[in-house]
Scaffold this active site. Sequence first.
Site, PDB file in Angstrom:
ATOM      1  N   SER A 127      -9.868  -1.028   7.147  1.00 30.53           N
ATOM      2  CA  SER A 127      -9.239  -0.857   5.841  1.00 30.53           C
ATOM      3  C   SER A 127      -8.506  -2.078   5.313  1.00 30.53           C
ATOM      4  O   SER A 127      -8.029  -2.066   4.184  1.00 30.53           O
ATOM      5  CB  SER A 127      -8.279   0.342   5.878  1.00 30.53           C
ATOM      6  OG  SER A 127      -9.006   1.531   6.075  1.00 30.53           O
ATOM      7  N   SER A 164      -9.483   1.464   2.956  1.00 29.66           N
ATOM      8  CA  SER A 164      -8.668   2.327   2.118  1.00 29.66           C
ATOM      9  C   SER A 164      -7.605   1.549   1.338  1.00 29.66           C
ATOM     10  O   SER A 164      -6.943   2.105   0.466  1.00 29.66           O
ATOM     11  CB  SER A 164      -7.978   3.400   2.970  1.00 29.66           C
ATOM     12  OG  SER A 164      -7.085   2.826   3.915  1.00 29.66           O
ATOM     13  N   LYS A 179       0.847  -1.187   0.000  1.00 34.09           N
ATOM     14  CA  LYS A 179       0.000   0.000   0.000  1.00 34.09           C
ATOM     15  C   LYS A 179       0.887   1.242   0.000  1.00 34.09           C
ATOM     16  O   LYS A 179       1.918   1.277   0.685  1.00 34.09           O
ATOM     17  CB  LYS A 179      -0.895  -0.048   1.241  1.00 34.09           C
ATOM     18  CG  LYS A 179      -1.948   1.047   1.346  1.00 34.09           C
ATOM     19  CD  LYS A 179      -2.821   0.779   2.568  1.00 34.09           C
ATOM     20  CE  LYS A 179      -3.892   1.820   2.775  1.00 34.09           C
ATOM     21  NZ  LYS A 179      -4.768   1.499   3.939  1.00 34.09           N
TER      22      LYS A 179
END
Length: 479
Positions: free
Chosen positions: A183, A159, A81
């Site tokens: 997330s 996210s 990420k």
Amino acid sequence: MPDEVLVEPVDELGRRLRDGEFTVRELTEAYLDRLERVGPELNAVVTVTDERALAAADRLDEELEAGEDRGPLHGIPYGVKDLVATEDAPTTWGAEPYRDQEFDEDAAVVRRLDEAGGVLLGKLAMVELAGGFGYDSADATFSGPGRNPWDVEAWAGGSSSGSASAVAAGLVGFAIGTETWGSLNTPAAFSGISAVRPTYDLVSRDGVMALSWTMDKVGPMCRTVGGCRRVLEAIAEPRPADRPGRGPPKGKPGAPRADGRKNGFTIAVPEDAGEGEQEGVRENFERSLETLSEFATLERVSLPDLPYAAMAGTIIDAEAAAAFETLIESGEVHELDDEIHQLGSYRASTVLAKDYVNANRVRTKAQRRLDELLTEYDALVSPARNSVANPIEESLAEFFGQFETPPVNAAANVTGLPGVTIPNGFGERDLPTAVEFVGRAWEEPTVLALACEYERRTEHVDHAALVEGLEERTMHADD
């Protein structure tokens, strides 16, 4: 190399490498090709680190040829990420103001994966600033809305959107995501993959963007629970009990408690689990309970009646406002893509000190009460989300406002408890659904053993079939 190979589990990829069916470089080149070919169509990738990846692949091939094996992740390509720092690529945090941001060294989790033999392919897309100030659009990032590989007109979840869709679509062997409040859980559930939210502080956050210092966690995302276990073993810090002043209270076991139980696992099912959900989610959860009953004792329980969501919201707001104080006060916050996110930063800045202190006081009580409840059980089980993924153009508030949010996720996140998300079927619009197992702090081995046994008894998600139809779906996106 057929794309179908790229969606095989971590252990199967490792077996093929050791059997000489392909080299690390060949596997890396195949993933790089797919990442660059399909990643942009899903808005899943920000930066591809091809030079680093190929150099690592050649080195790891040489090691295997010399009989040096770093373990299960040796030669397995992965992505992170884009809030995880790397020294050779920008770390954008998914936000326009940080688009050119660079760091001098890799984050701790990347260093540990390098040591384990992983091959870093690139940085994966995310919701800007991990969505810390609230957002109402799947398009809350400069990289575009995260598209779901099962239906590119649906959201991949936030996210950690890029991490989830990249794993599901076979763009990487596995990925690293983060969770502050859902997330890892949400994009894993929406994208038909597995994820592990470790106990708070089991995995180092050094070099990872801070949203909430006391709630952020770093965890693996894979196509199977077994893969997640392999990755977690590589990235977890040494047992916290070995560090003064940290770790589980005295007397807590560190190994799966089920090993010493004659009657197998005992699982708690919250009384309200199965309420306020889409029909497909509810039906799949009931089938999951039937499967679990084959090897575990299920008991209905009531969660301690505490304001988990209010606690989490207050703590995240206060800590995010502190973490991004300069961004807010400089006015650069208005460069964020989502207007609600911009305004939310000012709301977060108004949290009173007494409210933050009281939220933490209640959190301590919640940690104690949940630990007392879980003393009698190996895990809590709940639907991971009460709906499938939303249409990508729809307001998040309007879509998710139709369904009650499972309280287990808020409770687990604010108290720092570990959880495993695992697919359990398909619901409305033929999109994935999932269950979540939550355990006591530091008892990942128990929760993972339970999740692996559940996975063994259920049909695995057919990611190969997903790959077959993905190219056609991406061609017609937004037509």
